[in-house]
Motif scaffolding. Structure first.
Motif, PDB file in Angstrom:
ATOM      1  N   GLU A  10      43.474   2.663  61.108  1.00 27.11           N
ATOM      2  CA  GLU A  10      44.173   1.363  61.537  1.00 27.11           C
ATOM      3  C   GLU A  10      43.620   0.553  62.308  1.00 27.11           C
ATOM      4  OE1 GLU A  10      47.791   2.462  62.625  1.00 27.11           O
ATOM      5  OE2 GLU A  10      46.866   3.984  61.232  1.00 27.11           O
TER       6      GLU A  10
ATOM      7  N   SER B  63      43.502   9.329  61.380  1.00 28.89           N
ATOM      8  CA  SER B  63      44.298   9.189  60.211  1.00 28.89           C
ATOM      9  C   SER B  63      44.467   9.244  59.180  1.00 28.89           C
ATOM     10  CB  SER B  63      45.257   7.945  60.226  1.00 28.89           C
ATOM     11  OG  SER B  63      46.005   7.638  59.290  1.00 28.89           O
TER      12      SER B  63
ATOM     13  N   GLN C 105      45.699   8.797  56.713  1.00 26.60           N
ATOM     14  CA  GLN C 105      46.272   8.025  55.329  1.00 26.60           C
ATOM     15  C   GLN C 105      46.171   7.317  54.631  1.00 26.60           C
ATOM     16  OE1 GLN C 105      48.662   5.081  58.110  1.00 26.60           O
ATOM     17  NE2 GLN C 105      48.678   3.270  55.543  1.00 26.60           N
TER      18      GLN C 105
ATOM     19  N   ARG D 159      40.793   9.777  68.333  1.00 26.75           N
ATOM     20  CA  ARG D 159      40.824   8.732  69.101  1.00 26.75           C
ATOM     21  C   ARG D 159      39.983   8.460  70.283  1.00 26.75           C
ATOM     22  NH1 ARG D 159      46.620   6.822  66.377  1.00 26.75           N
ATOM     23  NH2 ARG D 159      46.839   7.654  64.746  1.00 26.75           N
TER      24      ARG D 159
ATOM     25  N   GLU E  14      40.531   6.438  72.204  1.00 21.35           N
ATOM     26  CA  GLU E  14      40.770   5.019  73.325  1.00 21.35           C
ATOM     27  C   GLU E  14      40.938   5.165  74.777  1.00 21.35           C
ATOM     28  OE1 GLU E  14      44.816   4.619  72.472  1.00 21.35           O
ATOM     29  OE2 GLU E  14      45.007   6.611  71.577  1.00 21.35           O
TER      30      GLU E  14
ATOM     31  N   LEU F 194      45.652  11.616  74.141  1.00 23.58           N
ATOM     32  CA  LEU F 194      44.849  12.986  73.580  1.00 23.58           C
ATOM     33  C   LEU F 194      43.231  11.787  73.206  1.00 23.58           C
ATOM     34  CD1 LEU F 194      46.676  16.747  72.468  1.00 23.58           C
ATOM     35  CD2 LEU F 194      45.175  15.857  74.729  1.00 23.58           C
TER      36      LEU F 194
ATOM     37  N   GLU G 229      51.545  13.782  58.278  1.00 21.74           N
ATOM     38  CA  GLU G 229      51.292  12.880  57.677  1.00 21.74           C
ATOM     39  C   GLU G 229      51.752  12.888  56.238  1.00 21.74           C
ATOM     40  OE1 GLU G 229      48.746   9.553  58.894  1.00 21.74           O
ATOM     41  OE2 GLU G 229      47.580  11.569  59.856  1.00 21.74           O
TER      42      GLU G 229
ATOM     43  N   GLU H 241      56.958   7.085  71.698  1.00 24.33           N
ATOM     44  CA  GLU H 241      56.745   7.364  70.757  1.00 24.33           C
ATOM     45  C   GLU H 241      56.194   9.029  70.062  1.00 24.33           C
ATOM     46  OE1 GLU H 241      53.669   4.169  69.214  1.00 24.33           O
ATOM     47  OE2 GLU H 241      53.480   5.466  67.323  1.00 24.33           O
ATOM     48  N   ILE H 242      56.721   9.067  68.998  1.00 28.11           N
ATOM     49  CA  ILE H 242      56.484  10.056  68.433  1.00 28.11           C
ATOM     50  C   ILE H 242      56.652  10.195  67.158  1.00 28.11           C
ATOM     51  CG2 ILE H 242      57.918  12.026  69.992  1.00 28.11           C
ATOM     52  CD1 ILE H 242      58.947  12.129  67.644  1.00 28.11           C
TER      53      ILE H 242
ATOM     54  N   GLY I 219      54.795   7.429  64.167  1.00 31.25           N
ATOM     55  CA  GLY I 219      54.444   5.885  62.974  1.00 31.25           C
ATOM     56  C   GLY I 219      54.398   5.953  62.220  1.00 31.25           C
TER      57      GLY I 219
ATOM     58  N   ARG J 288      54.392   0.576  52.484  1.00 31.59           N
ATOM     59  CA  ARG J 288      52.620   0.380  52.147  1.00 31.59           C
ATOM     60  C   ARG J 288      52.693  -1.326  51.136  1.00 31.59           C
ATOM     61  NH1 ARG J 288      52.511   3.926  56.273  1.00 31.59           N
ATOM     62  NH2 ARG J 288      51.833   6.280  55.674  1.00 31.59           N
TER      63      ARG J 288
ATOM     64  N   GLY K 100      52.618  12.748  65.657  1.00 29.15           N
ATOM     65  CA  GLY K 100      51.810  13.240  66.589  1.00 29.15           C
ATOM     66  C   GLY K 100      52.557  14.871  66.510  1.00 29.15           C
TER      67      GLY K 100
HETATM   68  O1  4AD Z   1      51.476   5.500  65.259  1.00 32.69           O
HETATM   69  P1  4AD Z   1      49.386   5.793  64.749  1.00 32.69           P
HETATM   70  O2  4AD Z   1      48.815   5.221  65.194  1.00 32.69           O
HETATM   71  O3  4AD Z   1      50.187   5.936  62.552  1.00 32.69           O
HETATM   72  C1  4AD Z   1      48.778   6.116  62.597  1.00 32.69           C
HETATM   73  O4  4AD Z   1      48.306   6.025  62.317  1.00 32.69           O
HETATM   74  C2  4AD Z   1      49.234   6.519  60.670  1.00 32.69           C
HETATM   75  N1  4AD Z   1      48.296   5.883  59.986  1.00 32.69           N
HETATM   76  C3  4AD Z   1      50.602   7.554  60.458  1.00 32.69           C
HETATM   77  C4  4AD Z   1      50.756   7.159  58.746  1.00 32.69           C
HETATM   78  O5  4AD Z   1      51.485   6.052  58.550  1.00 32.69           O
HETATM   79  N2  4AD Z   1      50.659   8.171  58.246  1.00 32.69           N
HETATM   80  O6  4AD Z   1      50.334   7.691  65.044  1.00 32.69           O
HETATM   81  C5  4AD Z   1      51.123   8.278  64.269  1.00 32.69           C
HETATM   82  C6  4AD Z   1      51.324   9.297  65.977  1.00 32.69           C
HETATM   83  C7  4AD Z   1      51.974   8.809  67.176  1.00 32.69           C
HETATM   84  O7  4AD Z   1      53.559   8.298  66.672  1.00 32.69           O
HETATM   85  C8  4AD Z   1      51.718   9.843  68.168  1.00 32.69           C
HETATM   86  O8  4AD Z   1      52.975  10.453  67.814  1.00 32.69           O
HETATM   87  C9  4AD Z   1      50.362  10.103  67.743  1.00 32.69           C
HETATM   88  O9  4AD Z   1      50.229   9.667  66.391  1.00 32.69           O
HETATM   89  N3  4AD Z   1      49.206   9.665  68.403  1.00 32.69           N
HETATM   90  C10 4AD Z   1      48.716  10.588  69.965  1.00 32.69           C
HETATM   91  N4  4AD Z   1      49.331  11.289  70.162  1.00 32.69           N
HETATM   92  C11 4AD Z   1      48.622  11.928  71.478  1.00 32.69           C
HETATM   93  N5  4AD Z   1      47.147  11.651  71.652  1.00 32.69           N
HETATM   94  C12 4AD Z   1      46.733  10.257  71.373  1.00 32.69           C
HETATM   95  N6  4AD Z   1      46.436   9.592  71.888  1.00 32.69           N
HETATM   96  C13 4AD Z   1      47.805   9.403  69.887  1.00 32.69           C
HETATM   97  N7  4AD Z   1      48.222   8.041  69.372  1.00 32.69           N
HETATM   98  C14 4AD Z   1      48.728   8.466  68.337  1.00 32.69           C
END
Ligand code: 4AD
Ligand code: MG
Length: 463
Positions: free
Chosen positions: A167, A207, A209, A230, A232, A240, A247, A386-387, A389, A393, A434
């Motif tokens: 990411e 991820s 991905q 993550r 963060e 979390l 994915e 957001e659930i 993303g 590509r 997620g």
């Molecule tokens: O939007 P994100 O960051 O997308 C990706 O990681 C892409 N690489 C996915 C892809 O295209 N293959 O994360 C995807 C989803 C988010 O929409 C959210 O639902 C969940 O992961 N998510 C979390 N869930 C719980 N705790 C966190 N800290 C999260 N961060 C993201």
């Protein structure tokens, strides 16, 4: 050990049959020469009522049993004359495996707060709430594989330890076997990771991905379902540090295909929960009031609203400025309050937002004709935000290289990713759901820490 699960006794026809059940005592009461025990074994939302007349030899053992004890009971299943259950077990014999200290057992009959239950994470799966959460989680996990396998997607296992930051957000946990007391250093004071286990710095994945992309560009349609990490520092009810993500990645697919897959996927998962977890959902509806069977039926059937990011900003600008803590302006990311306003106040249901400004999205998303936006899509769910993303590509080598340079992605270590654009590049798209956010949405649990057995959050780790 031959035992019948309580879910089978309660849902199949066992009347007139002799069975052995095992479980944990939820409550015990005595009245007019008969004792009643409510037994739960984790397989069902309901308990099985054990009936023990004081003439039975098992009655003696019953006196020493407390709430929380693990027991085994044998007897005959009979039609129940009482309210609240269709059948009950007339007990012949009881074995006590492990009694519980009546004074100290933390799960007494009175209701407990979710915060208190988080402090006893090892016992909370024995409650009605957490039994229901983990059974719903199980049905959803199974349905994930069912959905993709039926559609011919290949389940691939992307790595947990990785060398790349998908990411580009830098929220990575480092994986190291270096001795922290004696770290090898460069002269400039940086740690010398060439002495580390892999000969360079490694991380826990955020991820799967990037790896799923090379598998899709060989196998066609693939999906991963695994833990992601993550670092963060977000202490919110929807973040979390360790969560599970599903994915899918599709070759020869564009953003429209991606949105369609996401909508079909969420609807399929929802319909499976309605089919297999009716009792659990009815329980959440009654006690937490954030979900309902009707709402889930709508979710499973009605198409999701689709709008562009630009339209979303226009809608939000129409709302009174006073409604929001964070500014609304084209070019700024949508905050959770904006997402919830779109789903809960304006569109009253899930919303798919597409075509975000390139500056606020990851480097791998395909640049649109306008040169300003990318072929991204986020699925926003009521109450959660957001659930999902995802995106189409970037499959064009030069444009991708420029985007990587602009986003300060180390191009040198990503040559393998660029190779996919050099040799047989093809349009492709995918997304990440997620998993905990979906479980949260479906069960209506207010906090994401309560839909995973062992939540990991900043400053908190147990077990
Ligand atoms: O939007 P994100 O960051 O997308 C990706 O990681 C892409 N690489 C996915 C892809 O295209 N293959 O994360 C995807 C989803 C988010 O929409 C959210 O639902 C969940 O992961 N998510 C979390 N869930 C719980 N705790 C966190 N800290 C999260 N961060 C993201
Ligand atoms: Mg996202």
């Amino acid at each position: 050990m031959n035992r019948t699960r309580i879910i089978s006794v309660l849902t199949e026809n066992y009347i007139g049959k002799t069975v052995t059940v095992c479980g944990w005592v939820r409550s015990k009461r005595e009245s007019k020469g008969v004792a009643f025990v409510a037994l739960n074994d984790g397989t069902s939302q309901d308990t099985l009522q054990l009936v023990i007349p004081d003439t039975a030899s098992a009655f003696k053992e019953l006196h020493c049993i407390n709430t929380g004890a693990a027991i085994r009971a044998e007897g005959l299943i009979k039609k129940s004359p009482g309210k609240g259950q269709s059948c009950e077990l007339e007990v012949n014999g009881i074995t006590v495996y492990g009694n519980a200290d009546a004074e100290k057992y933390p799960l007494q009959k009175k209701g407990h707060t979710l915060e208190f239950l988080r402090e006893i994470g090892h016992l909370r799966p024995r409650t009605n709430t957490f039994g229901a959460v983990f059974r719903v989680r199980n049905i959803l996990s199974d349905a994930v594989h069912e959905f993709f396998q039926k559609r011919g997607f290949i389940w691939v296992h992307t790595p947990i330890i990785t060398a790349s930051d998908c990411e580009g957000a830098g929220d990575l946990f480092t994986v190291s076997s270096l001795d922290f007391e004696k770290l090898p250093m460069h002269e400039n004071g940086d740690i010398d990771f060439s002495h580390d286990f892999f000969g360079k710095r490694a991380f826990l994945t955020v991820s799967g991905q990037l790896e799923a992309e090379f598998l899709a560009l060989s196998l066609g349609d693939v999906y991963t379902f695994g833990p992601t990490f993550r670092a963060e520092n977000s202490n919110t009810s929807r973040h979390l540090s360790e969560f599970w993500m599903i994915e899918p990645e599709m070759a020869f697919a564009d953003l429209t295909d991606d949105i369609k897959l996401a909508e079909d996927f969420v609807q399929y998962l929802c319909s499976k929960v309605l089919e297999k977890c009716e009792k659990e959902i009815a329980f959440f509806q009654k006690f937490y009031k954030n979900t309902s069977i009707e709402e889930l039926k709508d979710l499973a059937e009605k198409p999701f609203t689709r709008i562009t990011y630009t339209q979303a900003i226009e809608e939000l600008e129409k709302a009174k400025k006073a409604e929001f803590e964070f500014p609304v302006k084209w070019g700024l990311d949508l905050q959770s309050e904006h997402e919830k306003y779109l789903t809960d106040n304006i569109f009253k249901g899930p919303v798919v937002v597409t075509d975000y400004p390139k500056e606020i999205k990851a480097f791998y998303m395909r640049l649109n004709e306008d040169g300003n936006t990318v072929a991204a899509m986020d699925v926003l769910a009521p109450k959660i935000g957001e659930i999902i993303g995802g995106s189409q590509r970037e499959e064009r080598l030069d444009i991708l290289k420029n985007r990587m340079t602009d986003a300060s992605v180390p191009v040198k270590s990503m040559e393998w990713y660029l190779d996919l654009r050099r040799y047989g590049s093809a349009p492709h798209a995918g997304f990440g759901l997620g998993f905990e956010r979906l479980v949260q949405y479906i069960t209506g649990m207010p906090n994401i820490r309560d839909v995973i057995p062992c939540p990991r959050t900043p400053q908190h780790i147990r077990f």
